[in-house]
Design an enzyme around this catalytic site. Sequence first.
Site, mmCIF file in Angstrom:
data_model
loop_
_atom_site.group_PDB
_atom_site.id
_atom_site.type_symbol
_atom_site.label_atom_id
_atom_site.label_comp_id
_atom_site.label_asym_id
_atom_site.label_seq_id
_atom_site.Cartn_x
_atom_site.Cartn_y
_atom_site.Cartn_z
ATOM 1 N N LYS A 87 0.823 -1.221 0.000
ATOM 2 C CA LYS A 87 0.000 0.000 0.000
ATOM 3 C C LYS A 87 0.856 1.270 0.000
ATOM 4 C CE LYS A 87 -4.086 -2.017 0.214
ATOM 5 N NZ LYS A 87 -5.133 -1.851 -0.799
ATOM 6 N N GLU A 110 -9.644 5.959 3.116
ATOM 7 C CA GLU A 110 -10.413 4.889 3.745
ATOM 8 C C GLU A 110 -9.432 3.762 4.043
ATOM 9 O OE1 GLU A 110 -9.929 5.058 0.523
ATOM 10 O OE2 GLU A 110 -9.235 3.010 0.170
ATOM 11 N N SER A 377 1.759 -9.687 -0.421
ATOM 12 C CA SER A 377 1.405 -8.271 -0.398
ATOM 13 C C SER A 377 1.697 -7.571 0.924
ATOM 14 C CB SER A 377 -0.080 -8.099 -0.751
ATOM 15 O OG SER A 377 -0.878 -8.875 0.129
HETATM 16 C C1 LIG Z 1 -1.576 -6.720 2.978
HETATM 17 C C2 LIG Z 1 -2.723 -6.479 2.057
HETATM 18 N N1 LIG Z 1 -2.833 -7.225 0.957
HETATM 19 C C3 LIG Z 1 -3.859 -7.060 0.097
HETATM 20 C C4 LIG Z 1 -4.846 -6.125 0.331
HETATM 21 C C5 LIG Z 1 -5.971 -6.009 -0.652
HETATM 22 O O1 LIG Z 1 -5.932 -4.856 -1.433
HETATM 23 P P1 LIG Z 1 -5.572 -4.870 -2.958
HETATM 24 O O2 LIG Z 1 -6.426 -5.901 -3.607
HETATM 25 O O3 LIG Z 1 -5.874 -3.489 -3.411
HETATM 26 O O4 LIG Z 1 -4.125 -5.204 -3.090
HETATM 27 C C6 LIG Z 1 -4.772 -5.309 1.473
HETATM 28 C C7 LIG Z 1 -5.795 -4.280 1.740
HETATM 29 O O5 LIG Z 1 -5.889 -3.692 2.767
HETATM 30 C C8 LIG Z 1 -3.673 -5.496 2.354
HETATM 31 O O6 LIG Z 1 -3.538 -4.761 3.472
#
Ligand SMILES: Cc1ncc(COP(=O)(O)O)c(C=O)c1O
Length: 395
Positions: A87, A110, A377
Amino acid sequence: MYIKKGYFGQYGGRFVPETLMPALKELERAFLRVKFDKEFLDEFESLLKDYVGRPTPLYFAGRLTEYLSGAKIYLKREDLAHTGAHKINNALGQALLAKRVMKKERIIAETGAGQHGVATATGAALVGLACDIYMGTEDIRRQQLNVFRMNLLGAKVIPVDTGSKTLKDAINESLRDWTKNVRTTHYVLGTVFGPHPYPLLVRFFQSVIGKEAKKQILKKEGRLPSLLIACVGGGSNSIGLFSEFLDDNDVQMTGVEAGGKGIETGLHAARFASGNKGVFQGCLSYVLENDDGNILKTHSVSAGLDYASVGPEHAYLRDTGRVKYTHVTDDEALEAFELLSSLEGIIPALESAHAVAEAIKVAPKMSKDSIIIVNLSGRGDKDVQEVARIKGISI
Ligand SMILES: Cc1ncc(COP(=O)(O)O)c(C=O)c1O
């Protein structure tokens, strides 16, 4: 190219009240200006390197690979980025845009899992902007640690106690605030969703993930991967990884949604499994709604995947078949959370654990010379308390 005037094929668009149109047009102009502005891009790149800690490593998960006895598994370590998730790439880019180009005084955002809120609060602190973060009270309960972090970073967390008390309700409140304060405030949307230009803007800032991953795998293996796997909430970490490989036809891609307690229970956030086309929060995409067009309650063990709609580019990629979308359940994600922790010493975010769970399912069926890149992620520090609670352990 399938991206045209804010649409991905038929999806996307800008379905907002008139009062927001000038702000979206201002943002679009700012984005078009900085896309090729060397000074802005140099500053962004230098912050990504020295502040965020990029490039994040591409790690060969040897023990997991051996355990699954199939494809080689690499993890793109967004969990090692500053603040603990992908993020930060987007939040920093938008904070810079708000301050340097649009000359705003305040940013709002948000947040679901809290990672985007923490990232935005971090960006605000770094460039010197006031910052308010909207967060559902259910997510506040699940992500106490991130609420505390946002406060430490100087941001105010505003609880949202309406609807399902999760991400979609926080987005509604952010849009409401933005409508009232557009002149002074920029809304840092956290994923590839919402009215044009957000899906493109966030894609742009997150594409660094795929660019790095491609270079890294070519260096390590001398060839492209067979399969990319990433979890899909709004869809930003997955688009960030996928975007760089979309023209490489031999590279398969899987986006993993939250299957929650199972599709048949209705307690999930798998928009492609049981949603349909609809306009929600500013764009046309897939959405979970009932026959009257009311948004359905969603459920996921991971706050970041618990959302009723999905980025419009994903809807397009799904319809064309370029990306396959699947879902894994809460239980499967929790198993993957524990397996990765014990085999590799890496505690993944519960969101990322969904992607790991899919790798656990498919890797054993693939040949040993296949390569999977899983986008990790984020890190799981924020989730350990919630996992302990689910397991009935008090810490
Ligand atoms: C660690 C992590 N992975 C994935 C996501 C999902 O978001 P996005 O699909 O935009 O990557 C989030 C959302 O808060 C997150 O904190």
